[in-house]
Design a protein around this motif. Structure first.
Motif, PDB file in Angstrom:
ATOM      1  N   ALA A   1       0.945  -1.217   0.107  1.00 50.33           N
ATOM      2  CA  ALA A   1      -0.139   0.061  -0.133  1.00 50.33           C
ATOM      3  C   ALA A   1       1.002   1.290   0.055  1.00 50.33           C
ATOM      4  O   ALA A   1       0.432   2.285  -0.492  1.00 50.33           O
ATOM      5  CB  ALA A   1      -0.982  -0.094   1.266  1.00 50.33           C
ATOM      6  N   ALA A   2       1.772   1.226   0.737  1.00 49.81           N
ATOM      7  CA  ALA A   2       2.977   2.416   0.793  1.00 49.81           C
ATOM      8  C   ALA A   2       3.285   2.697  -0.548  1.00 49.81           C
ATOM      9  O   ALA A   2       3.463   3.931  -1.037  1.00 49.81           O
ATOM     10  CB  ALA A   2       4.006   2.197   1.807  1.00 49.81           C
ATOM     11  N   VAL A   3       3.838   1.796  -1.178  1.00 50.10           N
ATOM     12  CA  VAL A   3       4.550   1.753  -2.715  1.00 50.10           C
ATOM     13  C   VAL A   3       3.568   2.559  -3.536  1.00 50.10           C
ATOM     14  O   VAL A   3       3.852   3.572  -4.381  1.00 50.10           O
ATOM     15  CB  VAL A   3       5.102   0.551  -3.377  1.00 50.10           C
ATOM     16  N   GLU A   4       2.275   1.899  -3.492  1.00 53.93           N
ATOM     17  CA  GLU A   4       1.248   2.444  -4.436  1.00 53.93           C
ATOM     18  C   GLU A   4       0.901   3.858  -4.062  1.00 53.93           C
ATOM     19  O   GLU A   4       0.759   4.521  -4.905  1.00 53.93           O
ATOM     20  CB  GLU A   4       0.010   1.596  -4.380  1.00 53.93           C
TER      21      GLU A   4
ATOM     22  N   GLU B   1       5.150 -11.228  -3.406  1.00 51.33           N
ATOM     23  CA  GLU B   1       4.775 -10.807  -4.918  1.00 51.33           C
ATOM     24  C   GLU B   1       4.101  -9.626  -4.769  1.00 51.33           C
ATOM     25  O   GLU B   1       3.969  -8.760  -5.665  1.00 51.33           O
ATOM     26  CB  GLU B   1       4.081 -12.097  -5.427  1.00 51.33           C
ATOM     27  N   GLY B   2       3.064  -9.508  -3.940  1.00 56.02           N
ATOM     28  CA  GLY B   2       2.254  -8.258  -3.933  1.00 56.02           C
ATOM     29  C   GLY B   2       3.007  -7.002  -3.764  1.00 56.02           C
ATOM     30  O   GLY B   2       2.332  -5.825  -4.356  1.00 56.02           O
ATOM     31  N   VAL B   3       4.116  -6.940  -3.066  1.00 58.14           N
ATOM     32  CA  VAL B   3       4.861  -5.821  -2.670  1.00 58.14           C
ATOM     33  C   VAL B   3       5.393  -5.506  -4.085  1.00 58.14           C
ATOM     34  O   VAL B   3       5.203  -4.214  -4.726  1.00 58.14           O
ATOM     35  CB  VAL B   3       5.918  -5.900  -1.734  1.00 58.14           C
ATOM     36  N   ARG B   4       6.104  -6.440  -4.784  1.00 54.68           N
ATOM     37  CA  ARG B   4       6.699  -6.289  -6.169  1.00 54.68           C
ATOM     38  C   ARG B   4       5.811  -5.862  -7.090  1.00 54.68           C
ATOM     39  O   ARG B   4       6.004  -5.105  -7.961  1.00 54.68           O
ATOM     40  CB  ARG B   4       7.316  -7.612  -6.503  1.00 54.68           C
ATOM     41  N   ALA B   5       4.369  -6.546  -7.100  1.00 56.88           N
ATOM     42  CA  ALA B   5       3.599  -6.085  -8.070  1.00 56.88           C
ATOM     43  C   ALA B   5       3.323  -4.671  -7.809  1.00 56.88           C
ATOM     44  O   ALA B   5       2.788  -3.946  -8.758  1.00 56.88           O
ATOM     45  CB  ALA B   5       2.213  -6.981  -7.747  1.00 56.88           C
ATOM     46  N   SER B   6       2.982  -4.155  -6.906  1.00 58.84           N
ATOM     47  CA  SER B   6       2.935  -2.439  -6.608  1.00 58.84           C
ATOM     48  C   SER B   6       4.009  -1.715  -7.087  1.00 58.84           C
ATOM     49  O   SER B   6       3.784  -0.775  -7.962  1.00 58.84           O
ATOM     50  CB  SER B   6       2.706  -2.167  -5.026  1.00 58.84           C
ATOM     51  N   ALA B   7       5.311  -2.232  -6.968  1.00 61.24           N
ATOM     52  CA  ALA B   7       6.210  -1.612  -7.506  1.00 61.24           C
ATOM     53  C   ALA B   7       6.226  -1.506  -9.038  1.00 61.24           C
ATOM     54  O   ALA B   7       6.647  -0.600  -9.962  1.00 61.24           O
ATOM     55  CB  ALA B   7       7.524  -2.018  -7.151  1.00 61.24           C
TER      56      ALA B   7
ATOM     57  N   LEU C   1       3.587   0.665 -10.518  1.00 67.38           N
ATOM     58  CA  LEU C   1       4.029   2.209 -10.657  1.00 67.38           C
ATOM     59  C   LEU C   1       4.838   2.436 -11.745  1.00 67.38           C
ATOM     60  O   LEU C   1       5.097   3.275 -12.418  1.00 67.38           O
ATOM     61  CB  LEU C   1       4.694   2.553  -9.026  1.00 67.38           C
ATOM     62  N   LEU C   2       5.771   1.206 -11.838  1.00 64.04           N
ATOM     63  CA  LEU C   2       7.022   1.661 -13.083  1.00 64.04           C
ATOM     64  C   LEU C   2       6.285   1.597 -14.472  1.00 64.04           C
ATOM     65  O   LEU C   2       6.842   2.099 -15.403  1.00 64.04           O
ATOM     66  CB  LEU C   2       8.166   0.488 -12.715  1.00 64.04           C
ATOM     67  N   SER C   3       5.398   0.847 -14.472  1.00 65.49           N
ATOM     68  CA  SER C   3       4.629   0.560 -15.820  1.00 65.49           C
ATOM     69  C   SER C   3       4.130   1.634 -16.125  1.00 65.49           C
ATOM     70  O   SER C   3       3.746   2.070 -17.549  1.00 65.49           O
ATOM     71  CB  SER C   3       3.487  -0.625 -15.759  1.00 65.49           C
TER      72      SER C   3
END
Length: 724
Positions: free
Chosen positions: A257-260, A285-291, A294-296
């Motif tokens: 949630a923080a990354v998002e 995986e969920g943390v990486r998916a947020s990153a 964002l990068l996408s």
């Protein structure tokens, strides 16, 4: 509809048309707004629903002054009207009035809380529209919405939270209520509360900051989400600091949630790159998916992270390597050199890199064509896999990949072979070469060749013969793969059955199990397998006895010769064997009289699974199973089996019991258990006049202690001796 009703409806429709028409410049409207409001307000109370619907639509299309004059009538609709096609246009009309509709707040709250109509979707839609209207009113609706947050219906609570969020800063009195809802067990409520708190803005930042430190990870995550949605995220430095701190939270959902949230902030590139690099290495995986998300959306940042992503391609965690490869592919053909070079590094994740290369598309067909001939075997492997997955395939892919089948490195050959398989029927030209690989010295190559042959030509006439040849392989995995592939061919594998049956004699255990599964799939058409399968009933391993019995069950009546070998298994020490043998006997269409003592033994087995198998076996006998009705009824005395017995007996309610079972049913009338007596009475009644010998015993039931049994006895007597 009566003629007068038609005229009344026509009048309303005409007034709608006149009232909604835009007058020409300088023209005077035929009817003042007050007259129209009065007319439509009256029509909203008309007994005819079509008239009410027309009036509601007219008000929805009317000008603001007319709607405001008709507001009292619309409030009445919101309080009492049941018809959704009247209520919805009125809700729209009230919504358009905005803050001027403040007098309607009590009625709107009533509409939100009260279920109108029977259809769930319609009610859910009305809840949303009522909440929307309340949000348009704004501040005057906040108090009532706060009270609604305690409603028993989740949908109502969620819509109330949504409305508060739409009201925004004016809903700040509800902050404490919404903070409390961050811990709600409903994901929907929690999510809506996060959005609402973010929309309220500055006054929610303090309470949200405290909630972000809560001991409950769910509360922390939802608070962080809210801060990320806050209107103050770009102006309040406290918000960004708190979010950056949460990147190191112990709970992955909070980190994600923080990354998002930070992705929505005005954080500088250096800060974002640092946290993204850390998040892309996260084990969850969920943390990486947020990153990744964002990068996408920020290719400018992505380009700055290429060196770090390149390094992650060699991470031991395949998930981390895949996310890095996926992000690099977003850069298109420019990423091809980085990805191809990474293939040559010892420890890089070849499969993940190959998948990313394939996602780039045919624009990198040239570099891949060069890479499949690279001196480094790792690069050849990865490039081949990517070429096979490229869609649409690049021209000349099949010949290039076929050349790789002569590679001196077995791992490389296998990758080229797998790549040809990825092409499916497009790679049919490679069939002869792949067929030759069934004799390759490498068992891994032979195993892969079976799979690829099936992919290239699933309907090829030679495929069953190729697979039969593979049954002679000295590697168990190859034999199993051949049998499993034959099974996938369905009826077309019938010519291979003799060879498959032959494996039951001395093949490894896994091969024999796969063979029996294939035989069972053919059902009675595999009758020649009965002797070989029956021989396995004597196997010392219970697992083989079970699968042998299950296979015979699938063969049905063709397996009758094995009945005498199955009957002793009803006393086997292993309950799974007893269960499988019971079901097999019930599938052979044997004479019920002969079968009865054996199935009754299973009905009385100590193991519940065996008793259930006996009931299912009896059901498989069809109407002939009626002979077992007394045996099933006797089982109703077991509390654990009573429901299953009743379900089994329902199958025989239409046909009734077998005439030969009537004396036993009469005997069951003396049973101590009430449910047994009741079922016996019921089925004697279903036997009709054939159960006339039961009349004296049933007449005695007029004094049975159970009212249910007495009533059933009276009903049975009426069925046995109907009035002429």
């Amino acid at each position: 509809m009566q003629a007068r009703d038609v005229l009344r409806l026509l009048a309303v429709v005409l007034s709608c048309l006149i009232g909604s028409a835009t007058p020409a410049a300088g023209a005077v409207q035929d009817r003042p707004g007050a007259d129209r409001a009065d007319s439509w307000s009256t029509a909203l109370k008309d007994p005819d629903v079509e008239v009410r619907r027309a009036a509601a639509i007219a008000l929805r299309e009317a000008d603001a002054e007319t709607r405001l004059l008709a507001l009292p009538a619309m409030i009445g609709v919101l309080m009492d009207e049941k018809d959704g096609q009247v209520r919805l246009p009125v809700l729209d009309a009230v919504t358009d009035l905005g803050p001027d509709a403040a007098p309607a707040v009590p009625a709107l709250l009533h509409a939100l809380r009260t279920p109108f109509g029977d259809r769930r979707m319609e009610q859910t839609h009305q809840d949303f529209r009522a909440a929307l209207a309340l949000s348009s009113v704004g501040s005057p609706a906040v108090g009532g919405l706060r009270e609604t947050l305690g409603d028993r219906r989740e949908n109502v609570r969620a819509e109330a939270v949504m409305a508060l969020g739409r009201i925004g800063p004016d809903a700040s009195p509800a902050i404490s209520d919404l903070i409390e809802l961050l811990r709600d067990p409903s994901d929907r409520i929690g999510r809506e509360a996060s959005v609402a708190l973010g929309a309220i803005g500055p006054e929610a930042v303090g309470p949200l900051s405290s909630a972000a430190e809560h001991s409950d990870a769910v509360v922390r995550a939802r608070a962080v989400q809210a801060l990320g949605l806050s209107t103050t995220i770009g102006s309040d430095h406290r918000v960004l600091e708190l979010l950056l701190h949460r990147i190191g939270d112990s709970a992955p959902e909070v980190r994600a949630a923080a990354v998002e949230a930070i992705g929505r902030s005005p954080a500088d590139d250096a800060t974002l790159i640092s946290l993204l690099e850390r998040s892309l290495r996260d084990e969850v995986e969920g943390v990486r998916a947020s990153a990744v998300q964002l990068l996408s959306e920020r290719l400018d940042l992505l380009k700055q992270l290429v060196p770090q992503l390149d390094d992650l391609l060699s991470d031991s965690d395949e998930g981390i390597a895949w996310h890095a490869a996926f992000l690099l592919h977003l850069l298109g053909p420019d990423a091809a050199p980085t990805l191809i070079n990474a293939l040559g590094r010892e420890g890089s994740q070849v499969d993940q890199i190959a998948e990313a290369l394939a996602l780039i598309g045919r624009s990198i067909a040239g570099p891949l064509a060069e890479a499949v001939e690279h001196p480094d075997p790792r690069i050849r492997r990865g490039a081949a896999l990517a070429m096979g997955r490229l869609r649409p395939p690049a021209p000349g892919s099949v010949p290039r990949l076929m050349r790789g089948l002569d590679d001196p490195d077995p791992d490389v050959r296998r990758s080229f072979l797998g790549a040809i398989g990825e092409l499916g029927p497009r790679g049919r030209d490679a069939l002869p070469v792949v067929r030759d690989l069934l004799r390759d010295e490498s068992a891994a190559i032979r195993l892969e060749a079976i799979t690829v042959l099936h992919r290239l030509g699933p309907r090829d006439d030679r495929l069953p013969g190729d697979l039969v040849l593979a049954l002679e392989d000295d590697d168990e995995q190859v034999q199993r793969r051949a049998i499993e592939t034959l099974r996938s061919l369905g009826p077309s594998s019938r010519p291979a059955l003799p060879a498959v049956i032959g494996t039951l004699q001395d093949a490894p255990p896994g091969v024999r199990i796969a063979a029996m599964e294939l035989i069972a799939a053919h059902g009675p058409a595999a009758s020649e397998a009965v002797p070989a399968v029956g021989a396995m009933l004597d196997d010392p391993d219970p697992a083989f006895r079970v699968i042998a019995a299950e296979t015979l069950s699938a063969l049905g009546s063709a397996a009758r010769p094995m009945a005498d070998r199955l009957i002793p298994l009803l006393d086997d020490d292993d309950p799974r064997t007893r269960e499988a043998a019971t079901l097999a006997l019930g599938s052979m269409k044997l004479d019920p009289e002969m079968l009865r003592p054996h199935l009754v033994r299973s009905l009385q087995d100590d193991a519940a699974g065996v008793r259930d198998a006996a009931r299912r076996a009896i059901q498989r006998l069809g109407p002939e199973g009626g002979l077992f009705v007394p045996d099933l009824i006797a089982m109703a005395a077991l509390e654990s089996d009573s429901r299953s017995v009743e379900r089994s007996l329902r199958r025989f309610e239409r046909t009734g019991p077998h005439e030969r079972s009537i004396p036993e049913l009469i005997e069951l009338l003396k049973h101590d258990h009430e449910s047994v007596r009741g079922l016996a009475v019921k089925f004697l009644g279903l036997a009709g006049p054939a159960a006339r010998d039961a009349i004296p015993a049933l007449e005695e039931f007029q004094d049975d202690p159970s009212p249910g049994v007495r009533e059933a006895a009276a009903a049975a007597l009426a069925q046995i001796q109907p009035e002429s």
